[in-house]
Design an enzyme around this catalytic site. Structure first.
Site, mmCIF file in Angstrom:
data_model
loop_
_atom_site.group_PDB
_atom_site.id
_atom_site.type_symbol
_atom_site.label_atom_id
_atom_site.label_comp_id
_atom_site.label_asym_id
_atom_site.label_seq_id
_atom_site.Cartn_x
_atom_site.Cartn_y
_atom_site.Cartn_z
ATOM 1 N N ASP A 196 0.977 -1.232 -0.143
ATOM 2 C CA ASP A 196 -0.252 0.084 -0.196
ATOM 3 C C ASP A 196 0.918 1.233 -0.027
ATOM 4 O O ASP A 196 2.029 0.990 0.413
ATOM 5 C CB ASP A 196 -1.037 -0.150 1.222
ATOM 6 N N ASP A 218 -6.830 -2.276 3.964
ATOM 7 C CA ASP A 218 -6.182 -3.267 3.557
ATOM 8 C C ASP A 218 -6.324 -4.840 4.023
ATOM 9 O O ASP A 218 -5.812 -5.812 3.616
ATOM 10 C CB ASP A 218 -4.376 -3.131 3.910
#
Length: 802
Positions: free
Chosen positions: A491, A694
């Site tokens: 990420d 996430d």
């Protein structure tokens, strides 16, 4: 209303009786307060039962009407949310009650049961499919109790049996015969009660012919105990060559009990690790508030249980509260922190007609939201479902030991049968006893008590070593998988970058100075609650610039802010704000483009209608990121960046770091889809992230790696957490994983090697040469030696250089 509640009300005393004629307590009844079928009765608005008005049951007044209830429970539910029951909405809700929990086996997802139990194939405990159960883990409680009983019995047993070897001849002090009876008394409760689940699983494995560790344990422990009981009470059956001093044959009680105790230690460690995976889902569920503030058509506002909110209801979200449901803003304006979904640190402006998502955080304004998706339909509920199914889809590391056991078990049993056959055919008298002793010795020495230790010992040592280096490891499988990873998905926000916007550049136009532009911009932004504003104010303070006060401050949603500072009109915002204020920014548009292509957010500043400059804000890349990516490339990993941010910013960051591939503008399910797509193409994927967005991808990757600086949910869904939030930790985690995996394989070798050497000796292969069968002391020594070497080998991981 659930079936449970109906049953609750049907027991209520006297509530079904036809009542006598008593006048109603109030007149006239409006249509809201529902009358019963006979005079003097009323209908309970919550459960629909008939209630006698004079029976002293609970009642509640709402908007001038009196309502009667069959029980205090119905009264309390009505009092919490009267509009819900008066409007008849609860009837709609009954049709959407959630289904009861189902349970499945982590190793065999095709097994689905309605209540907890063990898997008919492998004997593992079934886990709730929803990923979270409010009930305590009964198996963990039960196994912990059994572990302590086994351990407490094992200590005196080992002292009695092994004492002479370590200079503690307790059995000689109290007499050999008393010592053997004492061993029997200590071992029996362990074998008949504590080890019962092992026998149950072992028997299941034989019935379904899925031979595994439980088969070996059942056969080995059962044989050792049964043989020892015969040796204790019928010593005369054994040939003189097998008797020790005192006229008793050797007994193996301590071996059986130590095996059981060690296996329980391994089981409890594994169950604890699995228990923690449920914490991820609990942390996610905690993001949603438990109540919502209902706004009724009459304009009343009060807090109600979240499950009473249905599609179309209006709820108020006050500043600082979590949004309770997915819906659309119908009134008010505010900025909402959606970082749990997008991972982006900047709140999003919300005005009428804008969608909002349950679990996101309302910052400064008050909003009225019309509920769209509720209950299991919300984005948060879908993320919860994704996380819990991804967690279940992984098999524990028992696989390797079970694979070895599936070959080892039939081989050992075959050797025992052959030994029995050879002895009974060719052995000296009494041939039958020799045959029994040799067959049982084979089964006892083959039972790998070190097998129960091989994995947990390495994992315990490795997790301790990892923690010293800032790498927290949740369970064995995360390590096993980490060693084989070849692709890393990262990420951007908070993982590669700091996750907090900072002032990076001040560009000036004409004769304005940097200090002047920044001072006026900071003065204006002091009044704003936007995080970009915080970055500008903090940036000015860092440079020692004191911002004066601004007056007539006004925020124009989606464009920027304006106000007066020191008698001058100052405007700050994007290009459309400049158009709105009639300012031409052409003279510095090239600088603005350059800043934006570097992934920065550029804001124009105009003073008295003239363009004065640009202040640029960006989320800076962590100092350690570039070095970490170089090291990861060196370790042979391909790196893909997946971010909710825009393409331009994402490409700028990826280019500066040398990242292999970029996926920009992705939502939580897109990240999970990317991981699944990589899996489908045969890649072994690790995912590193720090946000709620996430969590599904972290849970479905081979290994989820969370930044310890991020959201609790990310940390809970991940197998590995980097305490320092530093990507170099991934390099350390991989080194640790590879070392641990080879350590476990060495341990399994030690666990099986002694047993494999001991088996032919136990079968009597040396009898023609030495005239004796395997001495029990050697069998016991081989067993303890295998455990000692496993422990010693695992402890080497403590000095591993990371």
């Amino acid at each position: 209303m659930s079936a449970h509640d109906h049953s609750h009300h049907s027991h209520n005393d006297g509530s079904h009786e036809a009542s006598g004629h008593t006048g109603c307590n109030h007149e006239p009844h409006s249509e809201n307060a529902v009358l019963g079928p006979e005079e003097g009765t009323a209908i309970d608005s919550v459960c629909g039962m008939t209630v006698r008005v004079d029976a002293g049951k609970p009642r509640h007044e709402y908007k001038g009407d009196e309502y009667h209830f069959c029980s205090q429970r119905c009264h309390d539910r009505f009092e919490a949310d009267p509009y819900f029951y008066v409007s008849g909405n609860h009837k709609k809700k009954t049709t959407t009650e959630p289904k009861s929990a189902l349970y499945t086996c982590p190793m065999h997802p095709e097994i689905v049961e309605e209540k907890p139990g063990s898997c008919p194939i492998c004997g593992m405990a079934l886990e709730p499919m929803s990923g979270t159960s409010d009930e305590p883990n009964h198996e963990l409680i039960d196994f912990t109790r059994r572990m302590w009983v086994s351990a407490l019995a094992a200590v005196p047993l080992v002292i009695l049996a092994m004492g002479p070897m370590i200079g503690l001849p307790v059995s000689e002090w109290i007499g050999k015969e008393v010592s053997i009876y004492l061993e029997f008394a200590l071992a029996t409760p362990v074998i008949l009660w504590a080890a019962w689940p092992f026998f149950h699983r072992g028997w299941s494995s034989i019935k379904t012919w899925n031979l595994n560790m439980w088969t070996l344990i059942m056969i080995g422990v059962g044989a050792a105990y049964a043989y020892s009981v015969v040796a204790t009470f019928f010593p005369g059956l054994f040939p003189p060559g097998l008797l020790m001093e005192g006229g008793h044959p050797p007994v193996y009680y301590e071996a059986a009990v130590v095996i059981v105790a060690l296996v329980f230690v391994g089981q409890v460690l594994e169950l604890r690790a699995r228990e923690r995976t449920g914490d991820a889902v609990k942390a996610l569920l905690d993001l949603a508030p438990k109540t919502a503030r209902r706004v009724t058509p009459d304009g009343d506002e009060y807090d109600v249980p979240l499950e009473n909110i249905l599609e179309g209801d209006l709820v108020r979200v006050r500043p600082g509260e979590s949004v309770p449901v997915d819906g659309v803003v119908v009134e008010g304006r505010s900025s909402v922190d959606e970082s749990m979904l997008t991972g982006e640190p900047l709140p999003v402006e919300k005005i009428e007609g804008e969608p909002v998502t349950g679990g996101t955080m309302n910052k400064n304004g008050s909003l009225v939201v019309e509920a769209g998706r509720v209950g299991e339909e919300t984005m948060l509920a879908r993320i919860v479902a994704m996380v819990s199914s991804a967690q279940r889809s992984r098999a524990p590391i028992q696989g390797l030991a079970d694979k070895v056991a599936s070959y080892f078990v039939p081989t050992v049993v075959a050797i025992a049968v052959i030994a029995f056959g050879v002895w009974i055919t060719f052995g000296p008298d009494p041939a039958f006893i020799f045959a029994i002793v040799s067959a049982v010795s084979v089964l006892i020495i083959a039972c790998p008590c070190a097998l129960g230790l091989a994995t947990p010992m390495s994992i315990m040592t490795a997790t301790g070593r990892g923690a010293q280096a800032g790498v927290l490891i949740k369970d064995a499988e995360a390590l096993e998988r980490m060693a084989k990873v070849d692709t890393l998905v990262v990420d951007k926000t908070g993982t590669l970058t700091e996750g907090k916007p900072k002032l990076t550049d001040v560009v000036v136009a004409g004769d304005f100075s940097e200090e002047e532009v920044l001072k006026l911009a900071a003065a204006l932004e002091k009044g704003s609650e936007h995080p970009l504003a915080e970055a500008i104010v903090a940036g000015a303070e860092d440079r020692g610039i004191k911002a004066p006060k601004a007056s007539e401050f006004e925020a124009i949603t989606g464009k920027g802010v304006k106000g007066h500072v020191g008698g001058r009109t100052v405007v700050l915002g994007n290009i459309s704000m400049m158009d709105f204020a009639g300012v031409d920014p052409a003279s510095i548009s090239v600088a603005a483009d350059r800043l934006q292509s570097d992934g920065k957010t550029a804001m124009y500043v105009a003073i008295e209608g003239r363009i004065a400059g640009i202040v640029a804000v960006a989320d800076p890349i962590k100092e350690t990121t570039a070095q970490a990516i170089t090291e990861l490339h060196r370790a042979g990993l391909r790196i893909i960046m997946a971010t909710g941010d825009n393409e331009r910013t994402a490409r700028a960051v990826a280019k500066s770091l040398g990242i292999d591939e970029v996926r920009a503008g992705v939502l939580p399910e897109d990240k999970q889809a990317l991981v699944d797509e990589l899996h489908a193409s045969g890649k072994k994927v690790a995912m590193a992230g720090d946000g709620v967005n996430d969590a599904p991808a972290l849970a479905s990757a081979e290994v989820g790696i969370a930044m310890g600086t991020g959201a609790d949910v990310a940390v809970e869904s991940a197998g590995i957490t980097l305490l320092r939030g530093d990507l170099r930790g991934i390099v350390r985690a991989r080194r640790l994983a590879q070392a641990t995996l080879s350590n476990i394989k060495q341990n399994l070798f030690f666990a099986f090697a002694y047993n494999s050497l001991g088996v032919p000796i136990a079968a009597g292969i040396l009898y023609p040469l030495t005239g004796t069968l395997l001495s029990p002391i050697i069998a016991a020594a081989a067993m303890s030696l295998s455990s000692v070497s496993v422990i010693g080998n695992a402890l080497r991981l403590r000095s591993l250089k990371l």
